[in-house]
Design an enzyme around this catalytic site. Structure first.
Site, short mmCIF file in Angstrom:
data_model
loop_
_atom_site.label_atom_id
_atom_site.label_comp_id
_atom_site.label_asym_id
_atom_site.label_seq_id
_atom_site.Cartn_x
_atom_site.Cartn_y
_atom_site.Cartn_z
N GLY A 239 0.83 -1.19 0.00
CA GLY A 239 0.00 0.00 0.00
C GLY A 239 0.86 1.24 0.00
O GLY A 239 0.82 2.05 -0.92
N PRO A 626 8.74 -10.47 15.92
CA PRO A 626 10.15 -10.23 15.53
C PRO A 626 10.43 -10.53 14.06
O PRO A 626 11.14 -9.79 13.40
CB PRO A 626 10.92 -11.18 16.45
N GLU A 699 7.12 3.11 8.89
CA GLU A 699 7.63 4.25 8.12
C GLU A 699 9.00 4.69 8.62
O GLU A 699 9.85 5.09 7.84
CB GLU A 699 6.65 5.43 8.20
#
Ligand code: MOS
Length: 736
Positions: A239, A626, A699
């Site tokens: 996305g 993890p 991000e």
């Protein structure tokens, strides 16, 4: 061996994905499917005067041609950041307007995709063209001070102390300007919609990060009740912000399907994605830093020009990030939006943070050479526990530990600080660079539902989307650990509006929003069992506990909101709207952090840059999964390399559009471009920001890679690159 709180769970959807079993949005092929293809504008701006459809309609297999004359019943879309649901205000084919080159101007429906494409090429379209501004430098571009722009959520410039006086009085100064071209996400899964009607009920299959927004948005445009719309998006093939809201084709697919009385599929081809979706806006950033002789920053000035469209004011939040890098005693920003005739830009992974880190962290590197100070040491000296903008403490900030652990792992001490001093056996110049990145800690209202069954299986339904980042794996990890069941007994339902509401998953608030709701719904389940008279504190298996209630299954609901949010805010996400909080919360501020250490090898004669080695450390609170966290981090670093050395959209200002609008010419890294990437996590929970102790990861992993690379390039070559992407000629010119 692992010191992780959560076990190393293998990605639960991996096996199906690698076998091609996973069905993405437009993999759905309902019976009697019709296919759509767009004809796109061949002018830079103007309007459609006429569309001659005769030859197209004469082609066998063509079902219909839809132009702006057919769509008068549809309402225009509203911009996501102006209270709507779409990536921009402008809706192609709903009017005769052409806002930018490459915009769809007609839709052909046919029995096959091939016929639709051929027929779209046969349309003869006449336009009236007007003058336009395709780039920030165009004479018709319109700069607007962001603080004065008529935005629904106005963004103030940041101002702390008297930054100009502090800067002017500083002992050591940097004044540099950094440029970055537009960039495009290019997820593997193209944007597309499959729309089908059953009576007055509409079903949409589409890869989207915002099934809720698509549901309410398409209902609004069609003028139907949102109750009659189901949007299904259980998997997304990437996305990265491009799928965060309604795209142009959605309402048209639904409309065409209703007109034809059969399901319609529209897949937007790659080249059209470069012309009718969001991009990371081009930027020009001027950074002025001043420090004392010990390397302590005394003041910073930060001026940003960010490209937007003439349709909408896409916010530029670079300064909010830039102001959080260090403990500047004084900081002042000034942001302008440069209005041009392009689709409205949007959020692309680390939307502002990739650019802001490039500017601030390049300037810090320049400062380190002026000070003759190690760049790691300079950063440690300017670390802060307090947010200079709000004066509030950071809930957690492990930048110093990331710097120290990263330097140790990387072997930073082996670096000779002198530029052009390290040479490989083959003559390549070796450079080592460091930079930090950060990303705001957001969270928002989320609902969750859980069903535990007598057979020991559990289904959890939560408002989040799986776009490949590993959300479902993380959810299952958390539920399994919390309820003491095997991960294989847990199924997660996400991205489907027939369950709990599906608000936008973006802004690195996916886990920070959903996991507290998942934990809450697990706790609510245990409480429901206790209220049914079942002893829940022992080692009784969950299925047995359910059986002891005498029922076959127990279902409970729960929800969570971010710190300081009124639970009523859930009503906003229940109607498909965006309602995150952060990074400033009552009493504290939260960010995630990255520190990247990069080694480059630069071929001295050609300037060709290789990146054989990256070591990155992240502070993202508790790591929930993890395996997928590591994978997400590596992916972010790979993208950071691409976003520094490869990616840049080229526009010819005379024509508009994107010249290199495909992934043959818009370059992205391939395997041979990527060397060793070692990532590590501090893995310290932050329980102030949410009960799960988790901060965002998706991000921040990319933020700071760019300056770490260009700082390494400077160390290797003594050439400071201030414009991205780095091109060979930038290094050649300066060697003459
Ligand atoms: Mo993200 S760029 O907010 O999907």
């Amino acid at each position: 061996m692992s010191r992780n709180f959560y076990p190393e769970l293998v990605r639960v959807d991996a096996c199906d994905k690698v076998r091609g079993i996973t069905r993405f949005g437009t993999d759905n092929r309902p019976e009697n499917l019709a296919h759509g293809a767009f004809a796109v504008a061949t002018i830079g701006k103007g309007r459609v005067l006429s569309v001659d459809t005769l030859s197209a309609e004469a082609l066998p297999g063509v079902l219909s041609v839809i132009t702006h004359r057919d769509t008068t019943s549809l309402k225009p879309a509203q911009f996501l950041m102006a209270g709507g649901y779409a990536f921009q205000t402008h809706s192609p084919i709903l009017t005769a307007e052409v806002a930018y080159r490459g915009q769809p101007v007609a839709l052909v429906l046919a029995e096959t995709l091939e016929i639709a494409i051929e027929a779209a090429a046969l349309l003869r379209i006449d336009y009236e063209e007007v003058a336009f501004a395709a780039t920030m430098d165009s004479p018709l571009a319109e700069p607007v001070a962001q603080a004065q722009a008529p935005m629904r959520y106005p963004l103030e410039d940041v101002s702390v102390g008297d930054a100009l006086s502090a800067y002017e009085g500083g002992a050591v100064k940097v004044d540099s300007t950094y440029g970055m071209e537009r960039q495009f996400q290019n997820p593997m899964e193209l944007i597309g919609t499959v729309a089908s009607w059953d009576g007055d009920r509409l079903t949409i299959h589409e890869g989207t990060q915002n099934a809720g927004g698509c549901k309410f948005g398409v209902a609004d445009q069609l003028g139907i009740s949102p109750e009659n719309v189901t949007v299904i998006s259980p998997f997304i093939g990437g996305g990265f912000g491009q799928k965060n809201s309604m795209q142009s084709q959605l309402v048209l697919a639904a409309f065409a399907s209703r007109q034809l009385g059969r399901p319609v599929k529209i897949v937007v081809p790659r080249r059209q994605l470069f012309h009718d979706t969001t991009s990371r806006p081009a930027t020009r950033q001027r950074v002025r830093l001043a420090a004392d002789r010990e390397g302590r920053l005394v003041g910073a000035l930060y001026d940003v020009d960010a490209q937007t469209s003439k349709l909408d004011f896409f916010p530029a939040e670079h300064a909010d990030t830039a102001a959080r890098f260090y403990g500047y005693p004084a900081f002042k920003s000034f942001t302008r939006l440069i209005r041009t005739d392009i689709p409205t830009p949007g959020y692309m992974r680390a939307p502002f943070e990739h650019a802001a880190a490039f500017a601030i962290e390049s300037a810090m590197d320049e400062l380190s050479y002026q000070l003759k100070m190690d760049p790691v040491e300079l950063r440690l000296r300017n670390d802060t526990a307090v947010d200079v903008v709000s004066g509030l403490p950071h809930s957690s900030r492990h930048v110093a530990e990331c710097l120290r652990r990263g330097a140790e792992t990387f072997g930073w001490s082996r670096r000779n600080p002198k530029p052009r001093s390290m040479v490989a056996a083959n003559g390549d110049l070796i450079g080592m660079g460091v930079a930090i990145g950060l990303y705001s800690g957001s969270g928002g209202p989320t609902r969750a539902r859980i069903i535990a069954r007598r057979d020991g299986t559990v289904t959890v339904n939560v408002g989040i989307h799986e776009m490949g980042q590993g959300a479902v794996t993380a959810i299952i990890n958390v539920v399994a650990k919390r309820l003491g069941v095997q991960p294989s007994a847990v199924t997660a339902m996400v991205g489907d509006t027939s369950g709990v509401p599906q608000p936008l998953t973006a802004g690195s608030w996916g886990s920070t929003s959903a996991m507290p709701a998942v934990e809450a719904v697990c706790d609510a389940l245990m409480q429901a069992l206790a209220e049914a008279g079942v002893e829940t504190s022992g080692n009784v298996p969950l299925g047995e506990m359910v059986a002891r209630t005498g029922r076959d299954e127990i279902q409970t609901d729960a929800s969570s909101v971010a710190p300081g949010q009124d639970p009523q805010v859930l009503g906003r996400t229940d109607t498909g709207r965006v309602a995150p909080a952060g990074p400033v919360y009552p009493g504290f501020v939260t960010y995630s952090y990255a520190v990247h250490f990069v080694e480059v090898h630069v071929e001295a004669s050609t300037g060709r840059i290789r990146v054989p080695r990256v070591v990155s450390m992240f502070d993202c609170g508790r790591v929930l999964s993890p395996r997928t966290a590591r994978s997400q981090a590596i992916g972010g670093v790979v993208w950071g390399i691409g976003g520094t050395l490869r990616e840049g959209a080229e526009t010819d200002a005379r024509y508009g559009g994107v010249m290199n609008g495909d992934i043959a010419e818009y370059l992205i890294p391939v395997n041979a471009d990527i060397g060793s990437i070692e990532v590590g996590f501090i893995d310290e929970p932050d329980f102030q920001v949410n009960r799960s102790g988790v901060k965002g990861l998706g991000e921040v992993v990319m933020a700071g890679v760019a300056p770490a690379i260009t700082n390494a390039v400077y160390h290797a070559t003594e050439t400071r690159v201030r414009d991205l992407p780095v091109r060979l000629e930038m290094l050649l010119r300066s060697q003459e």
